[in-house]
Write a protein that holds these residues in place. Structure first.
Motif, PDB file in Angstrom:
ATOM      1  N   MET B 361       0.824  -1.207   0.000  1.00 34.34           N
ATOM      2  CA  MET B 361       0.000   0.000   0.000  1.00 34.34           C
ATOM      3  C   MET B 361       0.860   1.259   0.000  1.00 34.34           C
ATOM      4  O   MET B 361       0.425   2.311  -0.487  1.00 34.34           O
ATOM      5  N   SER B 362       2.087   1.146   0.521  1.00 35.89           N
ATOM      6  CA  SER B 362       2.947   2.336   0.557  1.00 35.89           C
ATOM      7  C   SER B 362       3.330   2.779  -0.855  1.00 35.89           C
ATOM      8  O   SER B 362       3.846   3.873  -1.043  1.00 35.89           O
ATOM      9  N   ARG B 363       3.066   1.920  -1.857  1.00 38.51           N
ATOM     10  CA  ARG B 363       3.322   2.330  -3.235  1.00 38.51           C
ATOM     11  C   ARG B 363       2.337   3.396  -3.700  1.00 38.51           C
ATOM     12  O   ARG B 363       2.620   4.122  -4.652  1.00 38.51           O
ATOM     13  N   ILE B 364       1.144   3.423  -3.071  1.00 38.14           N
ATOM     14  CA  ILE B 364       0.113   4.344  -3.599  1.00 38.14           C
ATOM     15  C   ILE B 364      -0.343   5.405  -2.604  1.00 38.14           C
ATOM     16  O   ILE B 364      -1.094   6.301  -2.975  1.00 38.14           O
ATOM     17  N   CYS B 365       0.095   5.303  -1.342  1.00 42.38           N
ATOM     18  CA  CYS B 365      -0.326   6.340  -0.395  1.00 42.38           C
ATOM     19  C   CYS B 365       0.586   6.357   0.825  1.00 42.38           C
ATOM     20  O   CYS B 365       1.281   5.387   1.096  1.00 42.38           O
ATOM     21  N   PRO B 366       0.583   7.451   1.586  1.00 38.79           N
ATOM     22  CA  PRO B 366       1.357   7.514   2.828  1.00 38.79           C
ATOM     23  C   PRO B 366       0.905   6.390   3.764  1.00 38.79           C
ATOM     24  O   PRO B 366      -0.303   6.216   3.974  1.00 38.79           O
ATOM     25  N   THR B 367       1.868   5.659   4.307  1.00 38.80           N
ATOM     26  CA  THR B 367       1.558   4.423   5.017  1.00 38.80           C
ATOM     27  C   THR B 367       2.454   4.291   6.242  1.00 38.80           C
ATOM     28  O   THR B 367       3.592   4.774   6.248  1.00 38.80           O
ATOM     29  N   ALA B 368       1.936   3.625   7.274  1.00 33.90           N
ATOM     30  CA  ALA B 368       2.804   3.220   8.388  1.00 33.90           C
ATOM     31  C   ALA B 368       2.159   2.027   9.079  1.00 33.90           C
ATOM     32  O   ALA B 368       1.040   1.619   8.737  1.00 33.90           O
ATOM     33  N   MET B 369       2.878   1.465  10.055  1.00 38.00           N
ATOM     34  CA  MET B 369       2.368   0.297  10.776  1.00 38.00           C
ATOM     35  C   MET B 369       2.559   0.464  12.270  1.00 38.00           C
ATOM     36  O   MET B 369       3.482   1.135  12.723  1.00 38.00           O
ATOM     37  N   ILE B 370       1.680  -0.210  13.012  1.00 34.52           N
ATOM     38  CA  ILE B 370       1.810  -0.312  14.466  1.00 34.52           C
ATOM     39  C   ILE B 370       2.071  -1.785  14.791  1.00 34.52           C
ATOM     40  O   ILE B 370       1.304  -2.652  14.344  1.00 34.52           O
ATOM     41  N   PHE B 371       3.134  -2.053  15.513  1.00 35.94           N
ATOM     42  CA  PHE B 371       3.412  -3.424  15.943  1.00 35.94           C
ATOM     43  C   PHE B 371       3.062  -3.594  17.412  1.00 35.94           C
ATOM     44  O   PHE B 371       3.304  -2.692  18.235  1.00 35.94           O
ATOM     45  N   VAL B 372       2.517  -4.754  17.760  1.00 41.74           N
ATOM     46  CA  VAL B 372       2.362  -5.127  19.175  1.00 41.74           C
ATOM     47  C   VAL B 372       3.237  -6.362  19.418  1.00 41.74           C
ATOM     48  O   VAL B 372       3.501  -7.128  18.491  1.00 41.74           O
ATOM     49  N   PRO B 373       3.713  -6.563  20.660  1.00 44.21           N
ATOM     50  CA  PRO B 373       4.734  -7.593  20.905  1.00 44.21           C
ATOM     51  C   PRO B 373       4.221  -9.016  20.677  1.00 44.21           C
ATOM     52  O   PRO B 373       3.071  -9.333  20.972  1.00 44.21           O
ATOM     53  N   SER B 374       5.099  -9.863  20.178  1.00 41.83           N
ATOM     54  CA  SER B 374       4.835 -11.297  20.041  1.00 41.83           C
ATOM     55  C   SER B 374       5.616 -12.028  21.138  1.00 41.83           C
ATOM     56  O   SER B 374       6.842 -11.897  21.204  1.00 41.83           O
ATOM     57  N   ARG B 375       4.909 -12.780  21.977  1.00 34.96           N
ATOM     58  CA  ARG B 375       5.614 -13.505  23.043  1.00 34.96           C
ATOM     59  C   ARG B 375       6.629 -14.464  22.430  1.00 34.96           C
ATOM     60  O   ARG B 375       6.294 -15.249  21.549  1.00 34.96           O
ATOM     61  N   ASN B 376       7.847 -14.386  22.904  1.00 33.08           N
ATOM     62  CA  ASN B 376       8.957 -15.199  22.401  1.00 33.08           C
ATOM     63  C   ASN B 376       9.204 -15.010  20.902  1.00 33.08           C
ATOM     64  O   ASN B 376       9.888 -15.820  20.284  1.00 33.08           O
ATOM     65  N   GLY B 377       8.644 -13.959  20.362  1.00 32.69           N
ATOM     66  CA  GLY B 377       8.881 -13.688  18.942  1.00 32.69           C
ATOM     67  C   GLY B 377       8.196 -14.661  18.006  1.00 32.69           C
ATOM     68  O   GLY B 377       8.453 -14.670  16.808  1.00 32.69           O
TER      69      GLY B 377
END
Lengths: 408, 408
Positions: B361-377
């Protein structure tokens, strides 16, 4: 006067081709696995030749076939031979050469009127290849007392069959007790299965010893994680640890007589974007010197322990096979060298990298081997090839050595 | 006034569990592969929630689902979302979290009486995982114009099906042209799938960029020979060469932001006593910086060319995937950081190691992400887990960011 006797070149070469045509499928692929239908056909042909040569045929409980020139004597017999079972998609030489050249040697001695001081025996040992029934070199191992015959007969094949039943089915479950006839000497002629003689431009090798063989399965466990999101310093990569072992082994044996091979490998979960949590691979480590060979094994063990600390992995090992280095009998080795020299045949003293029936027989009597060159070092393959002149030269020196041994 | 609005925690968590129970087999294993029967059930549930929320439902030709809060406006919409297809034996979070938190955000805005200056859309993109149909991130890639829709629809699955027929069969072959609605901004919330936030003790991440991903299959050919009889200096060992590449890659990325993974490997003939003449393995190489990433690829190419000379092997490579690094929109990233700070939620600016729909989507509009933690990755696994408090915190900051964007 050994040089005055010669083997019948035509018969030897023709028999190699005849035996090599037994056990081919419709595509021409040659396979005579131990105690199979095609092995029976090969054995039947061999036994027919033994009888034509006027030899007494005996079969022992593990199916080893002996063609005995039964001279009245108190001296223990001279035995020569190898095996006639094959791998899948085999060449025609391998063990057959050692068996058929030994038969040619006895025939040449008989027709030349040699009066040996002892019986002379050609032996074809059961299941040298170990493809269908493990371990390999089974017939000679049992014969030399290294494995109980009943345990060997109970071996289950990769096809679910039991060796004892298969030997019985093909008519080669004999009654002779393995090891009943202890030879005074054993000589095996064989194709080299390696590139050295060809590289050195020699017609034959006098094999003075045989490498120790160490087979180990190594299992490394790490932690599977996402290949994109797991920083390098947080990885416990079983695949990387395996790669370190492979390069370590090469460094370990570089510029030495040792050889080390990692021939098999498997990763888990084996996904392109997952760090491997599992690596399983095999090590084949060989050296002719017992001390060097054991030192290499210890160095590998040390390295694996170090890996557990440095990489955080856990390492498990399983011993698959371990045969100590064998030194052959110096007197017979020199006899082979002198025989080659007397016939102006170039000969090199060398180490066998592969296992052979002679390795087992050396447990019970003075033993040595004659190698003839393998083109491009190839064996266990339809491309296996040794020039006729080399085959004849090897058989001739086998004959000369046999004549010296049985001279009164 | 953003801080006065909150998402409905109970509904969000309950929907995650409800959707996470759709597509489980009799053993409890969760699998919702793209355009499968279980994907249809998941989509039906999602669409039902969209309708309950009073949103207009549109489906495009590649099966992407949009729930549109259709405000009368000349301003291009704000879009939020992710995907609801899963891997085999999946966890319940992954893309579902981004989709369901976006829906909760719209519901919270509606019930709080927010009057946005533009439409607000929750999107669920088709086939992000790429397990059944390649490539992954297909729905968003097509939507952003990176792949022709007809080409994508003609994709054959690993089960022999064709995507177009499968979408039609499950009732999700829509009529909207992909890319028809170009958003003014796109935000995706997602579980981290890595260990960094947990290691740093942070509740969330503001994702500022996304690593370039380079996948290559490397095939090395050597010469198969006997492991016992072939001296080290005469070997051309494809397995050893592969091991050298693996350790080289680790050295290449050590102490850098790059990560390199060899996750799959295969030797041939794969026999314990035969030197490998064949090694095939994959490389996964990632870095957030375009220049560093391209430099690493060139270094690998150089190393492979060097190996051909030093080891005598031949090397073939096949490019499997190549996505350039993506820099997200600085304004939205800062908005996420400020939103977290305003709510006293610990937040870390970070790089995404995995690919996501936001990358397309960042190809067509301003974009960002929010990450939340994954236990033990851990992710892509039933053990995938994110604490409720983190899930709520991430959705809350998504809501606050959305409110700021749509504030007139």
């Amino acid at each position: 006067m050994a040089n005055s006797i010669t083997v019948d070149e035509t018969t030897l070469l023709s028999r190699l081709n005849t035996l090599g045509d037994i056990g081919r499928d419709s595509m021409g692929v040659l396979t005579r696995l131990a105690a199979s239908d095609s092995d029976k056909l090969g054995r039947d042909q061999f036994v027919a030749w033994l009888k034509e040569a006027g030899l007494e045929v005996r079969v022992d409980r593990i199916g080893n076939i002996f063609g005995i020139w039964n001279v009245e004597s108190e001296v223990a017999p001279l035995m020569m031979g190898s095996h006639i079972d094959s791998v899948i998609n085999a060449g025609i030489y391998d063990g057959c050469y050692g068996v058929l050249s030994a038969l040619s040697v006895i025939e040449a001695m008989k027709s030349a009127g040699v009066k040996p001081d002892r019986p002379v025996i050609v032996a074809a040992f059961t299941n040298e290849e170990g493809v269908r029934f493990a371990p390999d070199m089974m017939g000679s191992l049992v014969y030399a007392g290294g494995m109980d015959v009943d345990e060997a007969l109970a071996t289950q094949g990769i096809d679910g069959t039991v060796l004892e039943e298969e030997l019985d089915r093909i008519g080669y479950a004999g009654d002779l007790e393995p090891g009943a006839i202890v030879p005074s000497a054993f000589i095996e002629a064989h194709v080299e299965q390696g590139p050295l003689l060809e590289a050195e431009g020699k017609l034959m090798g006098a094999v003075a010893n045989l490498q120790g063989i160490f087979w180990q399965k190594i299992t490394i466990k790490g932690v599977a994680n996402h290949a994109g999101t797991t920083p390098t310093h947080l990885r416990i990569d079983a695949g990387l640890a395996a790669a370190k072992v492979i390069t370590f082994l090469r460094d370990l044996v570089a510029d030495s007589d040792s050889v080390a091979t990692v021939g098999t490998i498997k990763f888990g979960p084996n996904a392109i974007n997952v760090i491997p949590d599992f690596a399983e691979f095999t090590v084949d480590l060989r050296d002719p010197s017992l001390s060097t060979w054991e030192h290499r094994q210890a160095a590998l063990t040390d390295f694996l322990e170090m890996l557990e600390v440095s990489d955080g992995v856990t390492v498990q090992t399983e011993l698959l096979a371990r045969f100590e280095p064998v030194a052959f009998d110096e007197t017979i080795v020199e006899m082979i060298e002198e025989g080659a020299a007397a016939r102006q045949l170039s000969c090199q003293r060398m180490t066998s990298g592969a296992g052979h029936d002679a390795q087992m027989m050396s447990r019970i009597c003075p033993t040595a081997m004659i190698f003839v060159p393998s083109r491009n070092g190839i064996s266990h393959n339809p491309l296996e090839y040794t020039e006729d002149a080399s085959l004849i030269a090897g058989a001739q020196v086998l004959l000369d050595s046999a004549c010296r041994i049985v001279a009164a």
